[in-house]
Design an enzyme around this catalytic site. Structure first.
Site, PDB file in Angstrom:
ATOM      1  N   HIS A 104       0.812  -1.222   0.000  1.00 15.02           N
ATOM      2  CA  HIS A 104       0.000   0.000   0.000  1.00 15.02           C
ATOM      3  C   HIS A 104       0.848   1.275   0.000  1.00 15.02           C
ATOM      4  CE1 HIS A 104      -3.547  -2.509   1.778  1.00 15.02           C
ATOM      5  NE2 HIS A 104      -3.389  -2.684   0.483  1.00 15.02           N
ATOM      6  N   GLY A 170      -1.218  -9.087  12.693  1.00 13.06           N
ATOM      7  CA  GLY A 170      -1.790  -7.766  12.934  1.00 13.06           C
ATOM      8  C   GLY A 170      -2.537  -7.144  11.776  1.00 13.06           C
ATOM      9  N   SER A 172      -6.638  -6.997  10.071  1.00 13.21           N
ATOM     10  CA  SER A 172      -8.037  -7.420  10.217  1.00 13.21           C
ATOM     11  C   SER A 172      -8.534  -8.156   8.981  1.00 13.21           C
ATOM     12  CB  SER A 172      -8.918  -6.190  10.486  1.00 13.21           C
ATOM     13  OG  SER A 172      -8.831  -5.310   9.386  1.00 13.21           O
TER      14      SER A 172
END
Ligand code: APR
Length: 227
Positions: A104, A170, A172
């Site tokens: 990202h 870590g 979601s």
């Protein structure tokens, strides 16, 4: 040498002092992250978007890698380790990991708002309005916004296909296409998830879950990896 691919999200940097995206109320100055991190937000209010990322960059520069980042860097002594991170911070690199793919983007880099292939290092904290690329257009943060293509997705998929062990830490797994990487694992690949909220993470039943913070969770890895 066993090939380990580690897929990290905002949770690995929590113990360094960087907040997650979907923790607490999930808002920044009353805005949802999806309202700041989009091409439409940039068109509507570039100053706001620039300020958001300037603050994120300041936060990133004042924190240090934690024990989980350090452990992953250390794993390179015994394994072929590839990190794929959704994080825009540089804590994996600063901990010493040598193979880090950012899905990202990277907060310490800028890109041309006309040609995304023109990428530059940012000196210091701020990327100001008025800073221009070589084509004369405004520089924007080098991050992948919601609604934009993820240029490194194909290369990430092929890395995951090679993995003997796939470790997720870590995240979601709410954001696609990144969350699909899990499904690129070959048959027989050992898959391990470390997340204090492991029960909430949407993941197949065959994944070995460690419901701990990153720094504690990684201490369980040594035994699992020698199996
Ligand atoms: N150690 C490990 N995991 C933790 C810790 C910790 N100390 N604290 C929280 N977590 C976990 C949470 O339980 C949650 O599952 O980290 C995860 C963070 O999830 P998100 O905030 O959704 O972050 P992430 O999955 O990285 O977001 C993905 O969304 O906002 C976009 O582009 C942005 O890369 C980001 C993407």
């Amino acid at each position: 040498m066993k090939k380990i691919v580690v897929f990290t999200g905002a949770g690995i940097s929590v113990e360094s002092g960087l907040p997650t995206f979907r923790g607490s109320d999930g808002l920044w100055e009353g805005h949802r992250i999806e309202e700041v991190a989009t091409p439409e937000a940039w068109q509507r209010n570039p100053e706001l978007v620039q300020r958001f990322y300037n603050l994120r960059r300041r936060d990133c520069l004042r924190v240090e890698p934690n024990a989980a980042h350090a452990y992953l860097a250390d794993l390179e002594k015994n394994y072929d380790v590839q990190i794929i991170t959704q994080n825009i911070d540089d804590l994996h690199e600063r901990a010493g990991s040598t193979k880090v793919l950012h899905l990202h983007g990277q907060i310490r880099k800028s890109q041309s708002s006309r040609n995304a292939n023109l990428v530059y290092d940012i000196q210091g904290d701020d990327l100001p309005m008025g800073a221009l690329c070589e084509l004369g257009s405004q520089l924007r943060p080098h991050v992948v916004w919601f609604g934009e293509a993820v240029p490194n997705m194909a290369v990430a998929s092929s890395m995951v296909e090679q993995a003997d062990v796939f470790i997720i830490i870590g995240t979601s797994l709410q954001v696609y296409p990144a969350a699909n990487l899990l499904f690129d694992c070959k048959a027989g690949c050992q898959i391990i998830l470390i997340d204090p909220n492991a029960k909430q993470v949407p993941i197949p039943a065959n994944v070995y879950k460690i419901a701990e913070n990153a720094s504690k969770g990684i201490t369980y890895l040594a035994e699992l990896l020698t199996k």
